[in-house]
Write a protein that holds these residues in place. Sequence first.
Motif, short mmCIF file in Angstrom:
data_model
loop_
_atom_site.label_atom_id
_atom_site.label_comp_id
_atom_site.label_asym_id
_atom_site.label_seq_id
_atom_site.Cartn_x
_atom_site.Cartn_y
_atom_site.Cartn_z
N ASP A 18 31.47 38.63 30.49
CA ASP A 18 32.21 37.36 30.44
C ASP A 18 33.70 37.59 30.70
OD1 ASP A 18 29.92 35.88 29.75
OD2 ASP A 18 30.28 36.14 27.59
N ILE B 134 31.90 29.41 32.53
CA ILE B 134 31.59 30.53 31.64
C ILE B 134 30.76 29.98 30.48
CG2 ILE B 134 33.68 30.33 30.22
CD1 ILE B 134 32.46 33.66 31.46
N TYR C 16 32.37 36.47 23.35
CA TYR C 16 32.37 36.82 24.77
C TYR C 16 31.94 38.27 24.96
CZ TYR C 16 35.12 32.57 25.26
OH TYR C 16 35.53 31.26 25.24
N ARG D 47 34.24 38.09 34.35
CA ARG D 47 34.15 36.82 35.08
C ARG D 47 35.41 35.99 34.87
NH1 ARG D 47 29.06 33.32 35.82
NH2 ARG D 47 28.95 34.74 37.54
N LEU D 48 35.92 35.96 33.64
CA LEU D 48 37.17 35.23 33.37
C LEU D 48 38.33 35.78 34.18
CD1 LEU D 48 36.75 34.74 29.53
CD2 LEU D 48 36.90 32.91 31.24
N GLU E 38 34.71 26.80 29.81
CA GLU E 38 33.37 26.63 29.24
C GLU E 38 32.89 25.20 29.45
OE1 GLU E 38 30.91 26.99 25.04
OE2 GLU E 38 33.06 27.36 25.05
#
Length: 144
Positions: free
Chosen positions: A59, A43, A55, A62-63, A38
């Motif tokens: 998200d 993110i 989240y 994407r992580l 972050e």
Amino acid sequence: MAARQPFSGPPGPDAAVFVISMAAELTGLHPQTLRTYERLGLITPQRTGGGGRRYSARDIERLREIADLTAAGVGLKGVRRIVELESELTALARHNEELLAELAALREALGQAHAGHRREVPANKLPVLRQTQAGSVVVWRRGR
């Protein structure tokens, strides 16, 4: 007592419903790693009124992608660039779809306008749009 909202089904992919510990568990990453991602701008979880991170399913995905890239040996600067380029690609694809729909509508309108003024014209003789370097649109007709 406040009235309950009726159940409207599962949350969508952008609904921020996972706290940081759950996001860490779902991705196999440490919560501190999520905070680092972050901080680096990889993110951007939503925040609660008290400042807690939330989240979404998007998200989490994407992580997982970031974790896969780093596991493959891509550095965080490379990951950031890949994420930026993927975001640009998505935006350009969306814009391209909008332009194609606009072009189809414009061609249809030109075809109808042209058909209303003259006899039936073959499709290969319809006006063609051409963009000049200045960014203006020029309408021209193919040879008759």
